[in-house]
Every structure is written in structure tokens, then in C-alpha cells.
Scaffold this motif. Structure first.
Motif, PDB file in Angstrom:
ATOM      1  N   GLY A   1     -60.916 -55.649  30.738  1.00  0.00           N
ATOM      2  CA  GLY A   1     -60.840 -54.519  29.820  1.00  0.00           C
ATOM      3  C   GLY A   1     -59.438 -54.286  29.304  1.00  0.00           C
ATOM      4  O   GLY A   1     -59.246 -53.958  28.120  1.00  0.00           O
TER       5      GLY A   1
ATOM      6  N   TRP B   1     -57.859 -54.063  25.474  1.00  0.00           N
ATOM      7  CA  TRP B   1     -57.302 -52.774  25.062  1.00  0.00           C
ATOM      8  C   TRP B   1     -55.804 -52.860  24.787  1.00  0.00           C
ATOM      9  O   TRP B   1     -55.324 -52.403  23.730  1.00  0.00           O
ATOM     10  CB  TRP B   1     -57.595 -51.746  26.156  1.00  0.00           C
ATOM     11  N   ILE B   2     -55.031 -53.437  25.713  1.00  0.00           N
ATOM     12  CA  ILE B   2     -53.571 -53.469  25.557  1.00  0.00           C
ATOM     13  C   ILE B   2     -52.996 -54.885  25.557  1.00  0.00           C
ATOM     14  O   ILE B   2     -51.778 -55.054  25.575  1.00  0.00           O
ATOM     15  CB  ILE B   2     -52.877 -52.638  26.664  1.00  0.00           C
TER      16      ILE B   2
END
Length: 408
Positions: A165, A169-170
Motif C-alpha cells: 500500500g 501511496w508514497i
């Protein structure tokens, strides 16, 4: 070598605090490295880190882990596992933080390869289970080691979806930074694990100075040498799958989420598998159990490699492999303790584990070389099968310790 060095029996609160803290620390240390395979392709796309460099870094990580494990184990035997594990947390923070801040081929090799290799050798399963083995009553040692090993598998299941995840996301470097922050937790948790050497009757541990003589003496024992040789296959098979299974799945045309799911399932099914193998080690000869584990892995790999790849087939393969993934650890630890006692359990496990990590270096590194040169892993699967069958044979060739000299 056969002198008894039994631990002074602690109260149950000390035992369970040690088990819980050892499980938590091993969860973090082993869970972090379990995610490296998810980062190979994203780091190449995002930061230009070459797949060969990342694959080589993971191979180096395995080799450094193997080289450092006997040293960290000997230091833990003499000075207490907790102090060494806290230092390992610092190395892990640096190992993940360096390539997160300055992503390049060089920083990946230094951070993932060198620093995190020292980190997992100092904070991972080897020292955690040795500490549990020293405080557990002899008649329940294998079972309690299995419980700690099962608890240590929680991180392997939890860290994989977290990092997957975080990549989305980053980004990959952000995911590495998340791993570095997670590794910080190892330091305070380690304070609850054998911060000082466990009081024992019998001769003291050999320590770092006595490690060379201890290793020579142990390897001169035919059955310990066979056990050590079989452990090579464990590292060879698991390092390849940890590093390259997500890439192999992607090459087969399946979505990246299947690679993440496979690694997560390995961690989830490793929880009951590790507990079961620890329970079993108190009831059968551990070397027999190891032989069957290596055979089960080899059959599962053969079916997965030589049948048409599907999503459900991959999920079943991951579940089966997960159940026998780290079941070798409590069985191997118990086998060593039965032969030599627990005073030098960390160091002797480290000597045996060095063979495991030579296998890990060759498994991860050969996979990276194949990916770089031919673009697939087809030539690797037959080697995996031969190595697994050989490991089964080596463990089944061992003999039980002489009851007159075996230790509790």
C-alpha cells in the motif's frame, strides 16, 4: 561439547514476557526483509535502481546475514540477546533509511545488502529463539520455541500489505522510509529480552573469542555437519522465492496484487506452521521432521513450476509453502539444543545458519542474474528441486544423539 548447560528455570511471567517480546522483535526484523521482493520493479521505475543491483543487494543481504549470525549469536550467548538485538535495530534503521533518502545502486547495495544484513542477524529469529530456548524448561523447549517462531511470523504477514500500500501511496522510497521507522520499534522491545545473560549451571558460553574453536568442534560432529548441509537448501529456496516470486508472477501475466497476496499468505500460513513444527519437535526426532519439510517444499515447487500458472494455483502454492516456510527454524534449534545444550545455542545456530545464508546468497543472486540475462526464471526451477531432495536425504542420514551424552 556435550556438557550440560541447562538454564535456571524462571517463573512463568519471565518466560512469557520473553516469548512475547522475542516474537515482536522477530516479527519486525523478519517482516521487513519479507517485503524486499515488492520493491524490485518499483525502485527500478521510480528511482532508476537497476534490477541486477537490487537482486545483488538482497543476495548480499543474505550472505552478510549468514556471516554475522555466528558473531551476533556468540555475543548474545555471553552478554544477553536483548543488547545485541537493540544494536540490530539501529543497523536496520540505517539499512532501510539510506536508500530511502538517497536511492541509487550503491546505496541499495550498502543499505539493503550490508547494513540490513547485520540488522537481521542481530535482531532476527536466531537470537530471539535462542533467548526463548534458554529460559524455557527443557521438556517444553521445542514447543515454546515454536510459539515464539509463530508469533514472529505475524510481521511477515502484516508488513507485506503495508509496504504494498505504501508503494502505491508514497512510492518505493517512501515505503523504504516506512520500514526504517518500523525498525525503530525493535530497540525498546529488545529491552525485555534477556538483557543480561541467563544464569546457568555448568560451563559458561564460549563467547566471541571461543567461536572459532566452537565452530570447528561442532562441524567435526558428523550429524551436525549433515544438519548444516541440509540448511543450505532452506536458504536457497526461500531467498529465491522471497526476492523473485512477485517478478515471476508478473512475468506470467498476473497482476502485481497477486505477488503481494502470495507473500502475505506465506506469512499467515507460517504462523500455524511454525507452531506445529515447534510442537512436533518435542515429539519426534527433529531431523526427520526437517527431511519431510524439505520434501514437501520440493513437491510444491515442482507442481507450481511445471503447471500452467493461475491466480488460484499461486494462492494455493503460497499457502502450502507458508506452512513449511520457517518450520525449519524451531526444528533446527531443537536439534542443536539436544546435541549441545543451550549455553552456546545462539553461536551454534549461527554456524549452522551460515550454510543457510550461503544458499540464500546463491538463490537470490542467481535469480537476479537469470532475470538480467534471459528475462525469466525457467532454468532455475530444476535446480530448486535437486537442492530440496538433497536436503531431505542429508537430514534423514543423521543419527539420534547418544542418550548417554545428549543434553536437555
Amino acid at each position: 561439547m556435550q556438557n550440560s548447560a541447562a538454564a535456571v528455570r524462571p517463573d512463568r511471567s519471565v518466560l512469557w514476557i520473553t516469548i512475547i517480546a522475542a516474537s515482536a522483535t522477530a516479527s519486525l526484523a523478519m517482516g521487513i526483509r519479507q517485503t524486499y521482493g515488492l520493491l524490485l520493479l518499483p525502485l527500478a521505475t521510480e528511482s532508476g535502481v537497476a534490477p541486477w543491483a537490487f537482486g545483488l543487494a538482497v543476495a548480499l543481504h543474505n550472505l552478510v546475514w549468514g556471516l554475522a549470525q555466528p558473531v551476533s549469536g556468540a555475543m548474545a550467548d555471553r552478554y544477553g540477546s536483548g543488547r545485541v538485538m537493540a544494536a540490530g535495530g539501529i543497523f536496520y534503521v540505517l539499512g532501510c533509511g539510506l536508500p530511502a533518502l538517497f536511492p541509487s545502486n550503491a546505496t541499495v547495495l550498502i543499505g539493503i545488502g550490508l547494513l540490513s544484513g547485520i540488522g537481521v542477524a542481530s535482531a532476527g529469529t536466531g537470537l530471539a529463539l535462542a533467548a526463548v530456548g534458554r529460559v524455557a524448561p527443557p521438556e517444553k523447549r521445542g514447543e515454546y520455541i515454536g510459539i515464539a517462531s509463530a508469533g514472529g511470523s505475524l510481521g511477515q504477514a502484516a508488513m507485506v500489505p503495508l509496504v504494498f500500500g505504501a508503494i502505491g501511496w508514497i512510492g518505493a522510497t517512501g515505503a523504504l522510509a516506512t520500514l526504517a521507522v518500523s525498525a525503530l520499534l525493535i530497540i525498546p522491545i529488545a529491552r525485555n529480552i534477556e538483557w543480561k545473560p541467563t544464569p546457568r549451571v555448568g560451563p559458561p558460553s564460549a563467547g566471541l573469542r571461543g567461536l572459532p574453536a566452537l565452530a570447528r568442534s561442532a562441524l567435526a560432529d558428523r550429524d551436525f555437519a549433515l544438519l548444516t548441509g541440509g540448511f543450505f537448501a532452506c536458504g536457497f529456496q526461500l531467498a529465491f522465492l522471497t526476492t523473485h516470486l512477485p517478478s515471476h508472477i508478473a512475468l506470467c501475466g498476473m497482476p502485481a496484487s497477486i505477488g503481494m497476496t502470495a507473500l502475505m499468505l506465506v506469512g499467515l500460513f507460517n504462523i500455524p506452521g511454525s507452531w506445529f513444527c515447534g510442537w512436533l519437535s518435542s515429539r519426534i526426532r527433529p531431523e526427520n521432521g526437517l527431511g519431510w519439510i524439505y520434501l514437501a517444499r520440493t513437491v510444491a515447487i515442482a507442481i507450481f513450476a511445471y503447471t500452467t500458472p493461475t491466480e488460484w494455483g499461486t494462492i494455493v502454492f503460497a499457502a502450502v509453502m507458508g506452512f513449511v516456510w520457517l518450520g525449519t527454524v524451531p526444528l533446527t534449534s531443537t536439534a542443536i539444543a539436544r546435541r549441545f545444550g543451550v549455553a552456546n545455542l545462539g553461536a551454534l545456530y549461527g554456524v549452522c545458519f551460515f550454510s543457510h545464508q550461503i544458499g540464500g546468497f546463491l538463490g537470490a543472486g542467481s535469480g537476479a542474474l537469470l532475470m538480467e540475462t534471459v528475462g525469466n526464471y525457467n532454468a532455475f526451477w530444476p535446480v530448486m528441486l535437486v537442492v530440496g531432495l538433497l536436503a531431505s536425504a542429508l537430514n534423514w542420514m543423521t543419527k539420534s544423539p547418544d542418550p548417554r551424552t545428549a543434553v536437555a
